[in-house]
Design a protein around this motif. Structure first.
Motif, PDB file in Angstrom:
ATOM      1  N   ASP A 278       0.794  -5.324  -5.943  1.00 33.93           N
ATOM      2  CA  ASP A 278      -0.403  -4.521  -5.671  1.00 33.93           C
ATOM      3  C   ASP A 278      -0.840  -4.584  -4.211  1.00 33.93           C
ATOM      4  OD1 ASP A 278      -0.514  -3.617  -8.253  1.00 33.93           O
ATOM      5  OD2 ASP A 278      -2.040  -5.068  -8.890  1.00 33.93           O
ATOM      6  N   ASP A 279      -0.560  -5.700  -3.534  1.00 31.71           N
ATOM      7  CA  ASP A 279      -1.012  -5.810  -2.147  1.00 31.71           C
ATOM      8  C   ASP A 279       0.115  -5.975  -1.130  1.00 31.71           C
ATOM      9  OD1 ASP A 279      -0.406  -8.383  -3.017  1.00 31.71           O
ATOM     10  OD2 ASP A 279      -1.983  -9.316  -1.839  1.00 31.71           O
ATOM     11  N   VAL A 280       1.383  -5.892  -1.557  1.00 30.31           N
ATOM     12  CA  VAL A 280       2.519  -6.076  -0.651  1.00 30.31           C
ATOM     13  C   VAL A 280       3.491  -4.902  -0.768  1.00 30.31           C
ATOM     14  CG1 VAL A 280       4.458  -7.563   0.013  1.00 30.31           C
ATOM     15  CG2 VAL A 280       2.352  -8.588  -0.862  1.00 30.31           C
ATOM     16  N   ALA A 281       3.884  -4.380   0.400  1.00 31.50           N
ATOM     17  CA  ALA A 281       4.891  -3.319   0.459  1.00 31.50           C
ATOM     18  C   ALA A 281       6.015  -3.759   1.393  1.00 31.50           C
ATOM     19  CB  ALA A 281       4.272  -2.022   0.975  1.00 31.50           C
ATOM     20  N   VAL A 282       7.141  -3.081   1.282  1.00 36.21           N
ATOM     21  CA  VAL A 282       8.254  -3.308   2.196  1.00 36.21           C
ATOM     22  C   VAL A 282       8.666  -1.961   2.787  1.00 36.21           C
ATOM     23  CG1 VAL A 282      10.044  -3.173   0.384  1.00 36.21           C
ATOM     24  CG2 VAL A 282      10.532  -4.377   2.530  1.00 36.21           C
ATOM     25  N   ILE A 283       9.001  -1.986   4.063  1.00 38.51           N
ATOM     26  CA  ILE A 283       9.596  -0.838   4.741  1.00 38.51           C
ATOM     27  C   ILE A 283      10.828  -1.353   5.468  1.00 38.51           C
ATOM     28  CG2 ILE A 283       7.413   0.424   4.992  1.00 38.51           C
ATOM     29  CD1 ILE A 283       7.352  -0.442   7.938  1.00 38.51           C
ATOM     30  N   GLY A 284      11.727  -0.459   5.818  1.00 39.07           N
ATOM     31  CA  GLY A 284      12.902  -0.922   6.536  1.00 39.07           C
ATOM     32  C   GLY A 284      13.707   0.189   7.157  1.00 39.07           C
ATOM     33  N   HIS A 285      14.487  -0.190   8.140  1.00 40.71           N
ATOM     34  CA  HIS A 285      15.376   0.733   8.840  1.00 40.71           C
ATOM     35  C   HIS A 285      16.433  -0.105   9.531  1.00 40.71           C
ATOM     36  CE1 HIS A 285      16.519   4.456  10.818  1.00 40.71           C
ATOM     37  NE2 HIS A 285      15.557   5.071  10.147  1.00 40.71           N
ATOM     38  N   GLU A 286      17.591   0.488   9.786  1.00 43.29           N
ATOM     39  CA  GLU A 286      18.661  -0.291  10.418  1.00 43.29           C
ATOM     40  C   GLU A 286      18.339  -0.651  11.862  1.00 43.29           C
ATOM     41  OE1 GLU A 286      21.508   3.564  11.174  1.00 43.29           O
ATOM     42  OE2 GLU A 286      21.584   2.495   9.296  1.00 43.29           O
ATOM     43  N   CYS A 287      17.562   0.148  12.497  1.00 49.06           N
ATOM     44  CA  CYS A 287      17.070  -0.018  13.865  1.00 49.06           C
ATOM     45  C   CYS A 287      18.118   0.307  14.916  1.00 49.06           C
ATOM     46  CB  CYS A 287      16.369  -1.342  14.065  1.00 49.06           C
ATOM     47  SG  CYS A 287      14.741  -1.209  13.306  1.00 49.06           S
TER      48      CYS A 287
END
Length: 192
Positions: free
Chosen positions: A105-114
């Motif tokens: 409910d209070d934590v998300a993840v995002i990501g990219h190879e960069c």
């Protein structure tokens, strides 16, 4: 939430028996999810590697690709295959395509190879440049053209992360960011 994190596992080059032992140890830790920060395998076996992880663990697997995941292939080919795989998968989430993902409910993840080393004052040494020639998109480019392409890739990654971080911060109190290479020039480990 208990999260397992692996990076640079290079399964194309691992002894199958040794990797099986490590996979058992990972499963014994009973993570609720697995994060993979790139360099999973080469372009010819990255899908098989992801499927074997998904099958062995049966937990959500959030991943980004690294430069080695493109070795022997092109960006378009690898990305279209990974996109298809993630769409039909029960547990695999390719963060580069998925955007903000809720973990709790209070934590998300995002990501990219960069490709953070495509920014700033990094310079390609011959050793470094030859590493990228293993990606077919780079194999006919000059060093200058390769540098420009890496810069475009780095900018695209940074823009996506910035957009998703702002979006996630509006909805979640904590945001985890998964990358293969940090999205800033200081990530360059080969400075002149």
């Amino acid at each position: 939430m208990r999260i397992g994190l692996v990076s640079d596992i290079h399964l194309s080059h691992k002894d199958a028996g040794l990797w099986s032992q490590k996979l058992v140890r990972l499963a014994d830790a009973k993570p609720d999810a697995l994060f993979i920060a790139g360099d999973i395998a080469d372009s010819h076996s990255v899908e098989t590697a992801l499927l074997s992880l998904e099958s062995a663990l049966s937990i959500p697997v959030f991943f980004v690709l690294g430069n080695h995941d493109y070795f022997g292939g092109t960006f378009d080919d690898v990305q279209s295959r990974i996109r298809r795989l993630a769409k039909k998968s029960t547990y695999l989430t390719w963060l580069q395509e998925a955007g903000v993902q809720r973990l709790t409910d209070d934590v998300a993840v995002i990501g990219h190879e960069c490709w953070g080393d495509g920014q700033g004052d990094c310079r390609m040494t011959e050793e470094y440049f030859s590493d990228f020639r293993k990606i077919r998109d780079f194999d006919t480019l000059s060093a200058s053209e390769s540098w420009q392409l890496k810069g475009l890739l780095a900018e695209k990654s940074a823009q996506a992360l910035q957009k998703w971080a702002r979006q996630a911060a509006r909805e979640f109190s904590r945001v985890l960011i998964l990358t293969h290479a940090p999205p800033f020039p200081e990530a360059c480990y080969r400075r002149e």
